[in-house]
Scaffold this motif. Structure first.
Motif, PDB file in Angstrom:
ATOM      1  N   PRO A 433       2.338   9.030   0.839  1.00 34.57           N
ATOM      2  CA  PRO A 433       2.475   9.025  -0.626  1.00 34.57           C
ATOM      3  C   PRO A 433       3.945   9.088  -1.032  1.00 34.57           C
ATOM      4  O   PRO A 433       4.644  10.062  -0.725  1.00 34.57           O
ATOM      5  CB  PRO A 433       1.749  10.319  -1.033  1.00 34.57           C
ATOM      6  N   TRP A 434       4.421   8.075  -1.717  1.00 32.73           N
ATOM      7  CA  TRP A 434       5.842   8.041  -2.095  1.00 32.73           C
ATOM      8  C   TRP A 434       6.093   8.541  -3.511  1.00 32.73           C
ATOM      9  O   TRP A 434       6.996   9.317  -3.744  1.00 32.73           O
ATOM     10  CB  TRP A 434       6.390   6.615  -1.935  1.00 32.73           C
ATOM     11  N   GLN A 435       5.265   8.058  -4.452  1.00 30.55           N
ATOM     12  CA  GLN A 435       5.548   8.421  -5.842  1.00 30.55           C
ATOM     13  C   GLN A 435       4.322   8.212  -6.719  1.00 30.55           C
ATOM     14  O   GLN A 435       3.334   7.612  -6.272  1.00 30.55           O
ATOM     15  CB  GLN A 435       6.690   7.564  -6.383  1.00 30.55           C
ATOM     16  N   GLY A 436       4.406   8.720  -7.939  1.00 28.78           N
ATOM     17  CA  GLY A 436       3.330   8.482  -8.905  1.00 28.78           C
ATOM     18  C   GLY A 436       2.238   9.529  -8.823  1.00 28.78           C
ATOM     19  O   GLY A 436       2.264  10.413  -7.961  1.00 28.78           O
ATOM     20  N   PRO A 439      -3.329   7.490  -6.131  1.00 30.81           N
ATOM     21  CA  PRO A 439      -3.239   6.492  -5.064  1.00 30.81           C
ATOM     22  C   PRO A 439      -3.044   5.099  -5.662  1.00 30.81           C
ATOM     23  O   PRO A 439      -3.578   4.864  -6.751  1.00 30.81           O
ATOM     24  CB  PRO A 439      -4.594   6.597  -4.360  1.00 30.81           C
ATOM     25  N   PRO A 440      -2.301   4.206  -5.044  1.00 29.55           N
ATOM     26  CA  PRO A 440      -1.701   4.324  -3.706  1.00 29.55           C
ATOM     27  C   PRO A 440      -0.345   5.034  -3.661  1.00 29.55           C
ATOM     28  O   PRO A 440       0.360   4.893  -2.658  1.00 29.55           O
ATOM     29  CB  PRO A 440      -1.571   2.864  -3.282  1.00 29.55           C
ATOM     30  N   PHE A 441      -0.008   5.805  -4.677  1.00 37.50           N
ATOM     31  CA  PHE A 441       1.203   6.627  -4.622  1.00 37.50           C
ATOM     32  C   PHE A 441       2.448   5.869  -4.168  1.00 37.50           C
ATOM     33  O   PHE A 441       3.237   6.349  -3.355  1.00 37.50           O
ATOM     34  CB  PHE A 441       1.005   7.826  -3.691  1.00 37.50           C
ATOM     35  N   GLY A 442       2.578   4.631  -4.665  1.00 35.51           N
ATOM     36  CA  GLY A 442       3.799   3.876  -4.355  1.00 35.51           C
ATOM     37  C   GLY A 442       3.852   3.336  -2.932  1.00 35.51           C
ATOM     38  O   GLY A 442       4.797   2.648  -2.565  1.00 35.51           O
ATOM     39  N   PRO A 453      -7.893   5.137   2.505  1.00 33.91           N
ATOM     40  CA  PRO A 453      -7.634   5.735   1.187  1.00 33.91           C
ATOM     41  C   PRO A 453      -6.868   7.056   1.304  1.00 33.91           C
ATOM     42  O   PRO A 453      -7.065   7.820   2.249  1.00 33.91           O
ATOM     43  CB  PRO A 453      -9.041   5.984   0.640  1.00 33.91           C
ATOM     44  N   GLN A 454      -5.988   7.287   0.327  1.00 36.78           N
ATOM     45  CA  GLN A 454      -5.240   8.550   0.296  1.00 36.78           C
ATOM     46  C   GLN A 454      -5.998   9.554  -0.575  1.00 36.78           C
ATOM     47  O   GLN A 454      -6.591   9.173  -1.578  1.00 36.78           O
ATOM     48  CB  GLN A 454      -3.864   8.314  -0.322  1.00 36.78           C
ATOM     49  N   PRO A 455      -5.929  10.826  -0.228  1.00 39.80           N
ATOM     50  CA  PRO A 455      -6.587  11.814  -1.092  1.00 39.80           C
ATOM     51  C   PRO A 455      -5.815  11.977  -2.404  1.00 39.80           C
ATOM     52  O   PRO A 455      -4.573  11.986  -2.384  1.00 39.80           O
ATOM     53  CB  PRO A 455      -6.510  13.116  -0.278  1.00 39.80           C
ATOM     54  N   SER A 456      -6.527  12.117  -3.514  1.00 41.66           N
ATOM     55  CA  SER A 456      -5.820  12.291  -4.792  1.00 41.66           C
ATOM     56  C   SER A 456      -5.051  13.609  -4.784  1.00 41.66           C
ATOM     57  O   SER A 456      -4.071  13.777  -5.509  1.00 41.66           O
ATOM     58  CB  SER A 456      -6.790  12.216  -5.958  1.00 41.66           C
ATOM     59  N   GLY A 457      -5.465  14.540  -3.934  1.00 46.41           N
ATOM     60  CA  GLY A 457      -4.780  15.829  -3.805  1.00 46.41           C
ATOM     61  C   GLY A 457      -3.361  15.719  -3.260  1.00 46.41           C
ATOM     62  O   GLY A 457      -2.639  16.714  -3.224  1.00 46.41           O
ATOM     63  N   TRP A 458      -2.947  14.537  -2.842  1.00 49.88           N
ATOM     64  CA  TRP A 458      -1.565  14.369  -2.367  1.00 49.88           C
ATOM     65  C   TRP A 458      -0.572  14.165  -3.514  1.00 49.88           C
ATOM     66  O   TRP A 458       0.614  13.973  -3.285  1.00 49.88           O
ATOM     67  CB  TRP A 458      -1.483  13.183  -1.383  1.00 49.88           C
ATOM     68  N   LYS A 459      -1.092  14.216  -4.749  1.00 46.41           N
ATOM     69  CA  LYS A 459      -0.246  14.004  -5.919  1.00 46.41           C
ATOM     70  C   LYS A 459       1.007  14.890  -5.893  1.00 46.41           C
ATOM     71  O   LYS A 459       2.108  14.431  -6.206  1.00 46.41           O
ATOM     72  CB  LYS A 459      -1.086  14.330  -7.158  1.00 46.41           C
ATOM     73  N   THR A 462       3.980  13.845  -2.950  1.00 47.00           N
ATOM     74  CA  THR A 462       4.745  12.603  -2.848  1.00 47.00           C
ATOM     75  C   THR A 462       6.232  12.937  -2.654  1.00 47.00           C
ATOM     76  O   THR A 462       6.675  14.042  -2.976  1.00 47.00           O
ATOM     77  CB  THR A 462       4.615  11.748  -4.133  1.00 47.00           C
ATOM     78  N   VAL A 463       6.951  11.961  -2.140  1.00 46.86           N
ATOM     79  CA  VAL A 463       8.403  12.149  -1.992  1.00 46.86           C
ATOM     80  C   VAL A 463       9.017  12.450  -3.358  1.00 46.86           C
ATOM     81  O   VAL A 463       9.826  13.367  -3.506  1.00 46.86           O
ATOM     82  CB  VAL A 463       9.039  10.883  -1.368  1.00 46.86           C
ATOM     83  N   GLU A 464       8.550  11.698  -4.353  1.00 50.13           N
ATOM     84  CA  GLU A 464       9.085  11.881  -5.704  1.00 50.13           C
ATOM     85  C   GLU A 464       8.840  13.307  -6.210  1.00 50.13           C
ATOM     86  O   GLU A 464       9.729  13.940  -6.780  1.00 50.13           O
ATOM     87  CB  GLU A 464       8.408  10.876  -6.639  1.00 50.13           C
ATOM     88  N   ALA A 465       7.624  13.813  -5.987  1.00 46.91           N
ATOM     89  CA  ALA A 465       7.294  15.144  -6.496  1.00 46.91           C
ATOM     90  C   ALA A 465       8.108  16.232  -5.798  1.00 46.91           C
ATOM     91  O   ALA A 465       8.429  17.261  -6.381  1.00 46.91           O
ATOM     92  CB  ALA A 465       5.793  15.406  -6.316  1.00 46.91           C
ATOM     93  N   GLN A 466       8.439  15.996  -4.522  1.00 44.99           N
ATOM     94  CA  GLN A 466       9.103  17.060  -3.755  1.00 44.99           C
ATOM     95  C   GLN A 466      10.626  16.999  -3.818  1.00 44.99           C
ATOM     96  O   GLN A 466      11.285  18.030  -3.657  1.00 44.99           O
ATOM     97  CB  GLN A 466       8.663  16.992  -2.287  1.00 44.99           C
TER      98      GLN A 466
END
Ligand code: TEU
Length: 558
Positions: A433-436, A439-442, A453-459, A462-466
């Motif tokens: 997960p990169w951003q946003g 899914p697909p989180f960039g 599929p990516q879990p929505s819990g990875w929101k 993401t690199v952006e969030a961290q």
């Protein structure tokens, strides 16, 4: 940062440095299909990797290991190779790979590729030719073809099982339509084993090595390195293989001749080209034989990965690893995760934090908050030890194992081969997960379905969030890698235990660096110190909280 290490990290020049870049390097594993999707088809590719090189340089890693990127029917995610000298169209082109190597070098990042010598794909032209040829032919002799047992050859030639489940033999239909010989595959049926007693196989791989070394790669990761040579009698394993004087396909002495030859080839190249073995062997002495000065440079050390988060066990594994490597003079490696094992945030959140390949224990309850907290602590331990470290993509984001992938999407051959009892390794291979916010989180452009599929819990992961969040896993990795790079003691100084109670793992590197980990749940007093360089969680005054690690600058000696 010292001048030496600055130079090491600097752009490569025509006259490549001859300094050894690898003994204490931080190596990042890129699982290409799940790293970044550059062409919007839901699968990662080389264009995607190239777009993220700046991220990797910024993270502070020194080399990238790419999982197999060759043309492949993908029966085992690319570990079934149909052509060792090209790139699968799903990932890109050979030209793009060459550009990627050059761009990585331009950022001071070394490139390690994955070579699979034990087996190829059943779509490999050699295997296709073998299927069309006669029993006993030169074509079949590149693999392990044998008549079956039983009255009509209806039983496999011996009792070996495939590592992915089921028999290690598959019967073919001869060109005339009759049921015919069987061929050996230690993994999936789509992965026929090469016959390394055949000099043509040796020569072919020497050419493959040269092909990639000529293209500037700095290292070769050797898949299933201990399995390539077989006892030509193909003797049965029997009920208790441990009783055998010699296992018929694990760690036969002949493998060392293969790697001595590979070493001669690597040494013939300018620069510092290295060989890294994937060697899973319980016998430590046998393991370190692969690391003798004229063989492999390093091998993955998986003992730490299997070890529970318990101070006495952690100390034991570190001791054993350092002791085993010392006589051969090879640096150890430290690995917490890779594309074959359950992600360690999930492992460390379980009641039993040990891990074995034989049972992934998927579905076992896990506390992801505790798992992440321990993951932060444990990576700081590995980063402070002598040797090289491997970071598997996504561990720097604190990703957990995705244990609830819909069964119909699972691709790991283990799922089918185990009779649908073992969900296999897909849960650690989910796209990054990169951003946003969804899914697909960039990873792919919005609206694209990713291959898993990516879990929505990875929101929140993401690199952006961290990025920029001081308490995030990503910022911990960035800080830790930066400090690690700059601390000369971590790279060169002697290792020394500092006894400090049952639940503490504490060691010094030289006189000016201490790593202290607390595997219990209770805070413990820090030793007298000059400065805390980094802690995995905020300290409680002068106490190190439970499940935490600190890097400490001790008081100067009088
Ligand atoms: O793995 C070799 C290996 O034997 C194990 O890691 C294996 O995946 C595990 O025991 C299954 O439970 C290497 C690669 O890392 C792996 O991804 C490949 O599937 C395998 O070789 C075959 O090429």
């Amino acid at each position: 940062m010292t001048t030496d290490r600055l130079q090491e990290a600097g752009p490569a020049t025509a006259a490549r440095e001859t300094q050894r870049w690898w003994p204490s390097a931080a190596i990042y594993q890129v699982y290409v299909r799940s790293f970044a999707d550059g062409n919007g088809d839901g699968t990662g590719d080389l264009t995607g990797v190239r777009s993220k090189l700046a991220y990797l340089a910024d993270l502070g890693i020194e080399a990238i290991w790419f999982n197999p990127w060759y043309p492949s029917p993908m029966a085992d995610a690319g570990y079934d190779i149909a052509d060792y000298r090209d790139i699968d169209p799903i990932f890109g082109t050979l030209e793009q790979a060459e550009q990627l190597i050059a761009e990585a070098h331009g950022l001071g990042i070394k490139v390690i590729i994955d070579v699979v010598p034990n087996h190829c794909s059943d779509a490999h032209p050699w295997f296709q030719a073998a299927l069309k040829a006669e029993p006993g032919s030169a074509e079949r002799n590149l693999f392990w073809f044998r008549p079956g047992r039983g009255e009509n050859g209806e039983l496999p030639p011996n009792d070996w099982d495939s590592i992915f489940g089921g028999p290690a033999w598959t019967r073919i239909v001869e060109p005339d339509g009759t049921p015919g010989e069987w061929y050996l595959h230690l993994f999936a049926p789509e992965q026929p084993d090469f016959n390394w007693d055949n000099p043509l196989v040796c020569k072919e791989f020497e050419d493959v090595l040269r092909f990639w070394l000529d293209r500037g790669v700095d290292g070769i990761r050797i898949d299933s390195a201990a399995l390539v040579v077989k006892d030509p009698t193909l003797a049965d394993l029997g009920d208790d293989p441990a009783q055998l004087a010699q296992h018929p396909f694990i760690d036969l002495d002949g493998v060392h001749d293969v790697y001595r030859e590979w070493r001669r080839i690597a040494d013939g190249y300018e620069g510092d080209r290295i060989l890294i073995g994937e060697v899973w062997l319980p016998d430590r002495e046998r393991f370190t034989r692969y690391l003798r000065p004229d063989e492999l440079h390093t091998a993955f050390n998986f003992d730490f990965l299997g070890c529970p988060w318990q101070a006495d066990r952690v100390r034991q594994v570190i001791d054993a690893t350092l002791a085993d490597h010392a006589p051969v003079g090879a640096p150890p490696t430290w690995v917490l995760s890779n594309h074959d094992v359950v992600r360690h945030v999930t492992r460390y959140g379980r009641a039993d934090t040990s891990f074995s390949m034989d049972d992934r224990r998927l579905g076992e309850p896990t506390d992801l908050v505790l798992g992440s907290r321990r993951a932060r602590a444990v990576v700081m331990v590995t980063m402070a030890l002598p040797g090289a470290i491997y970071v598997y993509q996504g561990e720097e984001l604190g990703l957990w194992e995705v244990e609830d992938l819909p069964p119909e999407l699972l691709q790991d051959p283990i799922w089918v081969r185990s009779g649908y009892t073992d969900r296999g390794r897909d849960g650690c291979r989910v796209p990054i997960p990169w951003q946003g916010d969804e899914p697909p989180f960039g990873f792919s452009p919005a609206g694209i379905t990713t291959w898993l599929p990516q879990p929505s819990g990875w929101k929140g992961l993401t690199v952006e969030a961290q990025a920029g969040d001081a308490g995030s896993m990503l910022e911990l990795y960035r800080k830790a890698l930066r400090i690690r790079k700059a601390e000369q003691s971590i790279h060169t100084a002697a290792f020394r235990w500092l006894p400090y109670g049952d639940d503490i793992v504490m060691f010094a590197r030289g006189d000016d660096f201490i790593c202290m980990a607390n595997t219990s749940a209770n805070p413990v007093d820090l030793p007298p110190h000059h400065e805390i360089l980094l802690s995995s969680v905020p300290l409680e005054g002068d106490r190190l909280p439970g499940d935490a690690t600190a890097w400490i600058r001790p008081l100067p000696a009088d």
